[in-house]
Design an enzyme around this catalytic site. Structure first.
Site, PDB file in Angstrom:
ATOM      1  N   CYS A 255       0.842  -1.198   0.000  1.00 35.33           N
ATOM      2  CA  CYS A 255       0.000   0.000   0.000  1.00 35.33           C
ATOM      3  C   CYS A 255       0.879   1.250   0.000  1.00 35.33           C
ATOM      4  CB  CYS A 255      -0.900  -0.012   1.234  1.00 35.33           C
ATOM      5  SG  CYS A 255      -2.071   1.367   1.270  1.00 35.33           S
TER       6      CYS A 255
ATOM      7  N   HIS B 238     -10.202   1.171   1.355  1.00 36.82           N
ATOM      8  CA  HIS B 238      -9.722   2.479   1.838  1.00 36.82           C
ATOM      9  C   HIS B 238     -10.883   3.437   2.107  1.00 36.82           C
ATOM     10  CE1 HIS B 238      -5.393   2.157   1.800  1.00 36.82           C
ATOM     11  NE2 HIS B 238      -5.339   1.822   0.540  1.00 36.82           N
TER      12      HIS B 238
ATOM     13  N   HIS C 184      -9.153  -3.607  -2.838  1.00 38.76           N
ATOM     14  CA  HIS C 184      -8.150  -2.889  -2.025  1.00 38.76           C
ATOM     15  C   HIS C 184      -8.527  -1.416  -1.926  1.00 38.76           C
ATOM     16  CE1 HIS C 184      -3.823  -2.052  -0.736  1.00 38.76           C
ATOM     17  NE2 HIS C 184      -4.290  -0.850  -1.043  1.00 38.76           N
ATOM     18  N   GLU C 185      -8.938  -0.837  -3.065  1.00 34.62           N
ATOM     19  CA  GLU C 185      -9.288   0.596  -3.080  1.00 34.62           C
ATOM     20  C   GLU C 185     -10.585   0.856  -2.323  1.00 34.62           C
ATOM     21  OE1 GLU C 185      -5.904   0.533  -4.868  1.00 34.62           O
ATOM     22  OE2 GLU C 185      -6.866   2.186  -3.810  1.00 34.62           O
TER      23      GLU C 185
HETATM   24  O1  LIG Z   1      -4.603   2.028  -2.261  1.00 33.72           O
HETATM   25  C1  LIG Z   1      -3.714   1.950  -3.331  1.00 33.72           C
HETATM   26  N1  LIG Z   1      -2.470   1.470  -2.953  1.00 33.72           N
HETATM   27  O2  LIG Z   1      -2.038   1.741  -1.732  1.00 33.72           O
HETATM   28  C2  LIG Z   1      -1.518   1.088  -3.982  1.00 33.72           C
HETATM   29  C3  LIG Z   1      -1.378  -0.423  -4.075  1.00 33.72           C
HETATM   30  C4  LIG Z   1      -2.637  -1.048  -4.600  1.00 33.72           C
HETATM   31  C5  LIG Z   1      -2.671  -2.553  -4.557  1.00 33.72           C
HETATM   32  C6  LIG Z   1      -1.540  -3.326  -4.277  1.00 33.72           C
HETATM   33  C7  LIG Z   1      -1.646  -4.714  -4.228  1.00 33.72           C
HETATM   34  C8  LIG Z   1      -2.879  -5.319  -4.481  1.00 33.72           C
HETATM   35  C9  LIG Z   1      -3.978  -4.537  -4.756  1.00 33.72           C
HETATM   36  C10 LIG Z   1      -3.866  -3.173  -4.795  1.00 33.72           C
HETATM   37 NI    NI Z   2      -3.624   1.113  -0.526  1.00 34.47          NI
END
Ligand SMILES: OCN(O)CCCc1ccccc1
Ligand code: NI
Length: 183
Positions: free
Chosen positions: A110, A157, A153-154
């Site tokens: 992240c 948040h 993942h987003e």
């Molecule tokens: O929130 C966005 N972020 O921190 C960047 C990395 C995004 C991400 C990384 C690994 C698997 C799914 C998503």
């Molecule tokens: Ni992230």
């Protein structure tokens, strides 16, 4: 342009808050911000720009990571089959999902976490997501595997959830039940 200086890190309250819906139609500032978020991702994946501005490559970004508690996300990536995803979305929502789970075999990271946290992050293998895009049009996306993982993942948040919240505390590499690895 957005740089790493704009991205808040662990400990910042906005990473643990539930973000607010954006009243539609979005105002010019909100549209510009979403555009900037998408541009950050493209810049972060451009070797020269990334090196010039010391960006960490990212495939997604959520407004709370900028200390802005609005339900806005941007994604810019290519999945394992070469399918391109490039979206700026307002108020994304998972409207249905598979029972089956999936996890990224290499684990997740992240932009708001300046350390590596090992372990499998179980997520839904398939999701259907609805949102409003930067032009104000309705979007309905059926996503699976890597694409589904990135969007989840987003979305996390926007609800104050960090990827490592999902990792098995006793055994980070325990194979999650009913889950398939995504390489
Ligand atoms: O929130 C966005 N972020 O921190 C960047 C990395 C995004 C991400 C990384 C690994 C698997 C799914 C998503
Ligand atoms: Ni992230």
């Amino acid at each position: 342009m957005l740089t790493m200086d704009n991205i808040v890190r662990e400990g910042h309250p906005s990473l643990r808050e539930v973000a607010n819906e954006v009243a539609l139609p979005a105002n010019p500032e909100e549209k510009a911000l979403l555009q900037d978020m998408l541009e950050f991702l493209k810049n972060s994946q451009d070797e020269k720009i990334c090196a010039t501005y010391n960006l960490r490559p990212g495939v997604g970004l959520a407004a709370p990571q900028l200390g802005i508690n609005k339900r806005m996300i941007a994604v810019h990536f290519e999945d394992g089959n070469g399918k391109q995803y490039s979206y700026g979305l307002f108020n994304p929502k998972i409207v249905s999902h598979s029972v089956e789970k999936a996890y990224l075999a290499v684990g997740e990271g992240c932009l708001s976490v300046d350390r590596s946290v090992e372990g499998y992050v179980p997520r839904y293998a398939r999701i259907t997501l609805k949102a409003t895009d930067i032009n104000g049009d309705d979007v309905k996306l059926r996503l699976k595997d890597y694409a589904a993982i990135v969007f989840q993942h987003e979305l996390d948040h926007l609800n104050g959830i960090m990827f490592y919240d999902h990792i098995n505390k006793e055994n980070p590499y325990a194979i999650p039940e009913n889950a398939k690895p995504v390489e």
